[in-house]
Design an enzyme around this catalytic site. Structure first.
Site, PDB file in Angstrom:
ATOM      1  N   GLY A  13      -2.368   2.049 -12.811  1.00 19.88           N
ATOM      2  CA  GLY A  13      -3.435   2.307 -13.804  1.00 19.88           C
ATOM      3  C   GLY A  13      -5.043   1.810 -12.577  1.00 19.88           C
ATOM      4  N   ALA A  16      -8.770  -3.263 -12.356  1.00 20.87           N
ATOM      5  CA  ALA A  16      -9.270  -3.442 -13.597  1.00 20.87           C
ATOM      6  C   ALA A  16      -8.566  -3.007 -15.547  1.00 20.87           C
ATOM      7  CB  ALA A  16     -10.429  -3.787 -14.309  1.00 20.87           C
ATOM      8  N   GLY A  18      -6.351  -3.950 -15.700  1.00 24.43           N
ATOM      9  CA  GLY A  18      -4.839  -5.330 -16.272  1.00 24.43           C
ATOM     10  C   GLY A  18      -3.559  -5.581 -15.524  1.00 24.43           C
ATOM     11  N   SER A  87      -2.074   2.893  -6.828  1.00 22.63           N
ATOM     12  CA  SER A  87      -1.320   3.985  -6.142  1.00 22.63           C
ATOM     13  C   SER A  87      -1.842   5.183  -7.129  1.00 22.63           C
ATOM     14  CB  SER A  87      -0.251   3.577  -6.317  1.00 22.63           C
ATOM     15  OG  SER A  87       0.624   3.064  -7.831  1.00 22.63           O
TER      16      SER A  87
HETATM   17  S1  ADX Z   1      -4.396   1.853  -3.764  1.00 21.62           S
HETATM   18  O1  ADX Z   1      -5.241   3.245  -4.657  1.00 21.62           O
HETATM   19  O2  ADX Z   1      -4.302   2.056  -2.041  1.00 21.62           O
HETATM   20  O3  ADX Z   1      -3.313   1.655  -4.124  1.00 21.62           O
HETATM   21  P1  ADX Z   1      -5.251  -0.686  -4.153  1.00 21.62           P
HETATM   22  O4  ADX Z   1      -4.769  -1.181  -5.456  1.00 21.62           O
HETATM   23  O5  ADX Z   1      -4.671  -1.012  -2.419  1.00 21.62           O
HETATM   24  O6  ADX Z   1      -5.576   1.125  -4.242  1.00 21.62           O
HETATM   25  O7  ADX Z   1      -6.566  -1.477  -4.284  1.00 21.62           O
HETATM   26  C1  ADX Z   1      -7.246  -0.929  -5.569  1.00 21.62           C
HETATM   27  C2  ADX Z   1      -8.242  -2.534  -4.668  1.00 21.62           C
HETATM   28  O8  ADX Z   1      -9.547  -1.914  -4.207  1.00 21.62           O
HETATM   29  C3  ADX Z   1      -9.444  -2.580  -6.541  1.00 21.62           C
HETATM   30  O9  ADX Z   1      -9.649  -2.750  -7.759  1.00 21.62           O
HETATM   31  C4  ADX Z   1     -11.182  -2.862  -5.983  1.00 21.62           C
HETATM   32  O10 ADX Z   1     -11.111  -3.810  -6.638  1.00 21.62           O
HETATM   33  C5  ADX Z   1     -10.778  -2.414  -4.512  1.00 21.62           C
HETATM   34  N1  ADX Z   1     -11.560  -0.698  -3.798  1.00 21.62           N
HETATM   35  C6  ADX Z   1     -11.991  -1.153  -3.232  1.00 21.62           C
HETATM   36  N2  ADX Z   1     -13.230   0.703  -2.747  1.00 21.62           N
HETATM   37  C7  ADX Z   1     -12.186   0.834  -4.131  1.00 21.62           C
HETATM   38  C8  ADX Z   1     -12.530   2.587  -3.908  1.00 21.62           C
HETATM   39  N3  ADX Z   1     -12.644   2.820  -3.001  1.00 21.62           N
HETATM   40  N4  ADX Z   1     -10.933   2.657  -5.191  1.00 21.62           N
HETATM   41  C9  ADX Z   1     -10.511   1.627  -5.606  1.00 21.62           C
HETATM   42  N5  ADX Z   1     -10.303   1.098  -5.636  1.00 21.62           N
HETATM   43  C10 ADX Z   1     -11.545   0.223  -4.446  1.00 21.62           C
END
Ligand code: ADX
Length: 185
Positions: A13, A16, A18, A87
Site C-alpha cells: 500500500g 502512510a 497504515g 511494493s
Molecule cells: S518500495 O517501493 O521499495 O517497496 P519501501 O516500502 O521499501 O518502498 O520504502 C518506502 C518508504 O521509503 C516510504 O514510506 C518513505 O518513508 C520512504 N521513501 C523515500 N523516498 C521514497 C519514494 N520516492 N517513494 C516512496 N517512498 C519513499
C-alpha cells in the site's frame, strides 16, 4: 519445536497507508498468543540489507526481490513473517509470491494484504512530511504523486485503512490466518 506453520503476510500500500502500524500490532498479538512472528519493514531492511538501494523502478524491484527471498527463509524456518513495503509493482509482488510457491521443502503460504487507504488520507497523515516535499517538487519519484502504484488485482485480503481501526485491521488478518489453517481458531 514451534508448533506452528510458517507463512508470509505481505502488506502492500501507499506510504502512510497504515501497513507497518497494522503489521507491528499484529506481531504483538501473535507473540502474546505464543506464535513466532517477525516484522520486516523499511526500518530494519532499508537501513541494513538494502541500504545500497534507492527508489528507481530497478532498485524497488531488487528491494522486493531480496525481501521476498528473506521472507521465504523466515517462513521456511516456521516463522510468521509480516512484510510491510509499498511494493508498488505487481510483477515484483507476484515474484515474491512465486518464490514461496516454489520452495524446495514445499509451498509456503503467502497472503497478500492490500492496505487500501485513499491517497488523500495518506497525504493528510504525512508523518514524515514526504508527501509535502513531493508536492513541492523537492522529492522526485514519490509513490502516488509522480510514481505509480499498481493495486493488487486478487489480494487474499483488503484492509480499508481509512475506515477501520488498527485493531479491526489486525483482526481481519487473524481471521484470514485462521481460515487458511495457519492459526488454530
Ligand atoms: S518500495 O517501493 O521499495 O517497496 P519501501 O516500502 O521499501 O518502498 O520504502 C518506502 C518508504 O521509503 C516510504 O514510506 C518513505 O518513508 C520512504 N521513501 C523515500 N523516498 C521514497 C519514494 N520516492 N517513494 C516512496 N517512498 C519513499
Amino acid at each position: 519445536l514451534l508448533k506452528q506453520k510458517g507463512a508470509t503476510v505481505w502488506f502492500t500500500g501507499l506510504s502512510a497507508c497504515g501497513k507497518s502500524t497494522i503489521a507491528v500490532a499484529l506481531e504483538q498479538v501473535l507473540i502474546q498468543r505464543g506464535h513466532a512472528a517477525y516484522v520486516l519493514d523499511g526500518d530494519n531492511i532499508r537501513f541494513g540489507l538494502n541500504k545500497n538501494l534507492g527508489f528507481s523502478a530497478e532498485d524497488r524491484a531488487e528491494n522486493i526481490r531480496r525481501i521476498g527471498e528473506v521472507a521465504k527463509l523466515f517462513a521456511d524456518a516456521g516463522v510468521i513473517c509480516l512484510c510491510s513495503f509499498i511494493s508498488p509493482y505487481r510483477a515484483d509482488r507476484d515474484a515474491a509470491r512465486a518464490t514461496h510457491q516454489t520452495n524446495k521443502a514445499g509451498a509456503l503460504p503467502f497472503l497478500e494484504c492490500f492496505v487500501d487507504t485513499p491517497l488523500e488520507v495518506c497525504e493528510q497523515r504525512d508523518p514524515k512530511g514526504l508527501y509535502k516535499k513531493a508536492r513541492a517538487g523537492e522529492l522526485k519519484g514519490f509513490t502516488g504523486i509522480d510514481d505509480p502504484y499498481e493495486a493488487p488485482q486478487k489480494p487474499e485480503l483488503v484492509i480499508k485503512g481509512g475506515e477501520v481501526t488498527v485493531a479491526q485491521g489486525v483482526q481481519q488478518v487473524l481471521d484470514a490466518l485462521e481460515a487458511q489453517g495457519i492459526l488454530k481458531p
